[in-house]
Design a protein around this motif. Structure first.
Motif, PDB file in Angstrom:
ATOM      1  N   HIS A  12      -4.588  -9.679   3.862  1.00 34.71           N
ATOM      2  CA  HIS A  12      -5.246  -9.708   5.161  1.00 34.71           C
ATOM      3  C   HIS A  12      -6.165  -8.488   5.254  1.00 34.71           C
ATOM      4  O   HIS A  12      -5.886  -7.451   4.636  1.00 34.71           O
ATOM      5  CB  HIS A  12      -4.170  -9.660   6.246  1.00 34.71           C
ATOM      6  N   PRO A  13      -7.256  -8.539   6.006  1.00 35.01           N
ATOM      7  CA  PRO A  13      -8.134  -7.369   6.106  1.00 35.01           C
ATOM      8  C   PRO A  13      -7.392  -6.118   6.584  1.00 35.01           C
ATOM      9  O   PRO A  13      -6.534  -6.182   7.469  1.00 35.01           O
ATOM     10  CB  PRO A  13      -9.180  -7.805   7.138  1.00 35.01           C
ATOM     11  N   ASP A  14      -7.720  -5.008   5.957  1.00 31.66           N
ATOM     12  CA  ASP A  14      -7.128  -3.719   6.327  1.00 31.66           C
ATOM     13  C   ASP A  14      -7.538  -3.340   7.749  1.00 31.66           C
ATOM     14  O   ASP A  14      -8.542  -3.832   8.275  1.00 31.66           O
ATOM     15  CB  ASP A  14      -7.604  -2.615   5.383  1.00 31.66           C
ATOM     16  N   ARG A  15      -6.757  -2.437   8.316  1.00 32.72           N
ATOM     17  CA  ARG A  15      -7.078  -1.858   9.629  1.00 32.72           C
ATOM     18  C   ARG A  15      -7.133  -0.341   9.443  1.00 32.72           C
ATOM     19  O   ARG A  15      -6.223   0.252   8.885  1.00 32.72           O
ATOM     20  CB  ARG A  15      -6.004  -2.224  10.650  1.00 32.72           C
ATOM     21  N   THR A  16      -8.199   0.259   9.937  1.00 34.79           N
ATOM     22  CA  THR A  16      -8.326   1.713   9.901  1.00 34.79           C
ATOM     23  C   THR A  16      -7.994   2.261  11.284  1.00 34.79           C
ATOM     24  O   THR A  16      -8.492   1.742  12.291  1.00 34.79           O
ATOM     25  CB  THR A  16      -9.754   2.124   9.499  1.00 34.79           C
ATOM     26  N   VAL A  17      -7.145   3.282  11.320  1.00 36.96           N
ATOM     27  CA  VAL A  17      -6.792   3.943  12.582  1.00 36.96           C
ATOM     28  C   VAL A  17      -6.993   5.447  12.427  1.00 36.96           C
ATOM     29  O   VAL A  17      -6.788   6.009  11.368  1.00 36.96           O
ATOM     30  CB  VAL A  17      -5.340   3.638  13.022  1.00 36.96           C
ATOM     31  N   TRP A  38       0.048  -4.023  12.714  1.00 35.42           N
ATOM     32  CA  TRP A  38      -0.914  -4.706  11.843  1.00 35.42           C
ATOM     33  C   TRP A  38      -0.299  -5.995  11.303  1.00 35.42           C
ATOM     34  O   TRP A  38      -0.926  -7.063  11.339  1.00 35.42           O
ATOM     35  CB  TRP A  38      -1.337  -3.770  10.699  1.00 35.42           C
ATOM     36  N   LEU A  39       0.948  -5.898  10.830  1.00 35.25           N
ATOM     37  CA  LEU A  39       1.641  -7.064  10.271  1.00 35.25           C
ATOM     38  C   LEU A  39       1.823  -8.158  11.317  1.00 35.25           C
ATOM     39  O   LEU A  39       1.503  -9.327  11.068  1.00 35.25           O
ATOM     40  CB  LEU A  39       2.998  -6.643   9.710  1.00 35.25           C
ATOM     41  N   SER A  40       2.318  -7.802  12.490  1.00 37.30           N
ATOM     42  CA  SER A  40       2.585  -8.821  13.507  1.00 37.30           C
ATOM     43  C   SER A  40       1.287  -9.416  14.065  1.00 37.30           C
ATOM     44  O   SER A  40       1.274 -10.588  14.451  1.00 37.30           O
ATOM     45  CB  SER A  40       3.469  -8.270  14.624  1.00 37.30           C
ATOM     46  N   ASP A  41       0.202  -8.654  14.087  1.00 36.71           N
ATOM     47  CA  ASP A  41      -1.088  -9.229  14.484  1.00 36.71           C
ATOM     48  C   ASP A  41      -1.539 -10.288  13.475  1.00 36.71           C
ATOM     49  O   ASP A  41      -2.207 -11.254  13.836  1.00 36.71           O
ATOM     50  CB  ASP A  41      -2.161  -8.143  14.605  1.00 36.71           C
ATOM     51  N   TRP A  42      -1.184 -10.098  12.209  1.00 40.36           N
ATOM     52  CA  TRP A  42      -1.557 -11.047  11.155  1.00 40.36           C
ATOM     53  C   TRP A  42      -0.678 -12.289  11.188  1.00 40.36           C
ATOM     54  O   TRP A  42      -1.168 -13.409  11.275  1.00 40.36           O
ATOM     55  CB  TRP A  42      -1.469 -10.360   9.800  1.00 40.36           C
ATOM     56  N   VAL A  43       0.647 -12.099  11.130  1.00 38.39           N
ATOM     57  CA  VAL A  43       1.551 -13.238  10.934  1.00 38.39           C
ATOM     58  C   VAL A  43       2.242 -13.710  12.205  1.00 38.39           C
ATOM     59  O   VAL A  43       2.823 -14.791  12.221  1.00 38.39           O
ATOM     60  CB  VAL A  43       2.615 -12.936   9.855  1.00 38.39           C
ATOM     61  N   GLY A  44       2.204 -12.906  13.262  1.00 42.33           N
ATOM     62  CA  GLY A  44       2.937 -13.222  14.485  1.00 42.33           C
ATOM     63  C   GLY A  44       4.345 -12.651  14.413  1.00 42.33           C
ATOM     64  O   GLY A  44       5.065 -12.910  13.450  1.00 42.33           O
ATOM     65  N   VAL A  89      -6.865  10.011   8.958  1.00 42.28           N
ATOM     66  CA  VAL A  89      -7.262   8.616   9.164  1.00 42.28           C
ATOM     67  C   VAL A  89      -6.386   7.783   8.241  1.00 42.28           C
ATOM     68  O   VAL A  89      -6.206   8.132   7.075  1.00 42.28           O
ATOM     69  CB  VAL A  89      -8.752   8.406   8.833  1.00 42.28           C
ATOM     70  N   LEU A  90      -5.828   6.707   8.765  1.00 43.95           N
ATOM     71  CA  LEU A  90      -4.953   5.841   7.977  1.00 43.95           C
ATOM     72  C   LEU A  90      -5.591   4.469   7.785  1.00 43.95           C
ATOM     73  O   LEU A  90      -6.261   3.956   8.678  1.00 43.95           O
ATOM     74  CB  LEU A  90      -3.606   5.662   8.672  1.00 43.95           C
ATOM     75  N   THR A  91      -5.342   3.891   6.628  1.00 45.96           N
ATOM     76  CA  THR A  91      -5.729   2.516   6.358  1.00 45.96           C
ATOM     77  C   THR A  91      -4.444   1.728   6.174  1.00 45.96           C
ATOM     78  O   THR A  91      -3.628   2.046   5.310  1.00 45.96           O
ATOM     79  CB  THR A  91      -6.606   2.415   5.104  1.00 45.96           C
ATOM     80  N   LEU A  92      -4.271   0.714   7.018  1.00 48.51           N
ATOM     81  CA  LEU A  92      -3.081  -0.129   7.010  1.00 48.51           C
ATOM     82  C   LEU A  92      -3.409  -1.433   6.310  1.00 48.51           C
ATOM     83  O   LEU A  92      -4.450  -2.038   6.591  1.00 48.51           O
ATOM     84  CB  LEU A  92      -2.629  -0.419   8.438  1.00 48.51           C
ATOM     85  N   GLY A  93      -2.552  -1.862   5.413  1.00 48.78           N
ATOM     86  CA  GLY A  93      -2.830  -3.104   4.714  1.00 48.78           C
ATOM     87  C   GLY A  93      -1.627  -3.633   3.970  1.00 48.78           C
ATOM     88  O   GLY A  93      -0.542  -3.061   4.008  1.00 48.78           O
ATOM     89  N   GLY A  94      -1.850  -4.748   3.302  1.00 47.21           N
ATOM     90  CA  GLY A  94      -0.784  -5.361   2.527  1.00 47.21           C
ATOM     91  C   GLY A  94      -1.248  -6.649   1.889  1.00 47.21           C
ATOM     92  O   GLY A  94      -2.320  -7.166   2.208  1.00 47.21           O
ATOM     93  N   LYS A  95      -0.414  -7.138   0.963  1.00 50.43           N
ATOM     94  CA  LYS A  95      -0.734  -8.404   0.309  1.00 50.43           C
ATOM     95  C   LYS A  95       0.540  -9.152  -0.028  1.00 50.43           C
ATOM     96  O   LYS A  95       1.602  -8.564  -0.221  1.00 50.43           O
ATOM     97  CB  LYS A  95      -1.605  -8.210  -0.919  1.00 50.43           C
ATOM     98  N   VAL A  96       0.402 -10.452  -0.122  1.00 56.49           N
ATOM     99  CA  VAL A  96       1.518 -11.333  -0.459  1.00 56.49           C
ATOM    100  C   VAL A  96       1.803 -11.204  -1.949  1.00 56.49           C
ATOM    101  O   VAL A  96       0.891 -11.345  -2.777  1.00 56.49           O
ATOM    102  CB  VAL A  96       1.181 -12.800  -0.104  1.00 56.49           C
ATOM    103  N   THR A  97       3.062 -10.931  -2.296  1.00 55.34           N
ATOM    104  CA  THR A  97       3.434 -10.783  -3.701  1.00 55.34           C
ATOM    105  C   THR A  97       4.356 -11.893  -4.198  1.00 55.34           C
ATOM    106  O   THR A  97       4.411 -12.148  -5.390  1.00 55.34           O
ATOM    107  CB  THR A  97       4.104  -9.421  -3.948  1.00 55.34           C
TER     108      THR A  97
END
Length: 138
Positions: free
Chosen positions: A13-18, A68-74, A94-102
């Motif tokens: 899912h697209p990263d989020r920068t905070v 970030w996760l719950s905004d993506w998947v609910g 500054v943080l970049t939040l992200g992840g991918k399905v493995t």
């Protein structure tokens, strides 16, 4: 309730920068959670402890990553969420939040995805690593 997101292994899912994180961010979170450790608000104490700036509590980053996760998947589709703190985060970072399905697997009636999570600092180094199990659609 919204339907599960469609996902496949490798999907990111697209990263989020905070940030940059501010002292106000940290103090507000301290007030909400009752964590008044002087590392989170007292510059003199922080300097004496050898840190370069006010330290953000790890649960703030964990909460941002969970958002970030719950905004993506609910949030209703999250089955497990675990995190590990890797490095301190400071006011100004500054943080970049992200992840991918493995991994995707069937468990009973649910199709579950494992998502590897990260909150990375501006230099790309990990501050928080995590893993979530979420319900997904085909």
């Amino acid at each position: 309730m919204r339907p599960p997101v469609r996902a496949q292994v490798g999907h990111a899912h697209p990263d989020r920068t905070v940030g940059p994180l501010t002292l106000t961010d940290v103090v507000r979170f301290a007030g909400a959670g009752g964590d008044f450790n002087p590392l989170h608000h007292d510059p003199g104490f922080v300097a004496a402890a050898g840190f370069p700036a006010i330290v953000s509590m790890g649960q703030l980053q964990a909460g941002m990553l969970a958002g970030w996760l719950s905004d993506w998947v609910g949030v209703e589709h999250v089955r497990e969420y675990e995190i590990r703190f890797i490095a301190p985060v400071f006011v100004g970072d500054v943080l970049t939040l992200g992840g991918k399905v493995t991994v995707i697997r069937q468990q009973g009636a649910e199709r579950l995805a494992t998502i590897e999570l990260t909150a990375a600092k501006g230099d790309g180094s990990a501050a928080v690593l995590g893993r979530a199990t979420v319900v997904v659609d085909g």
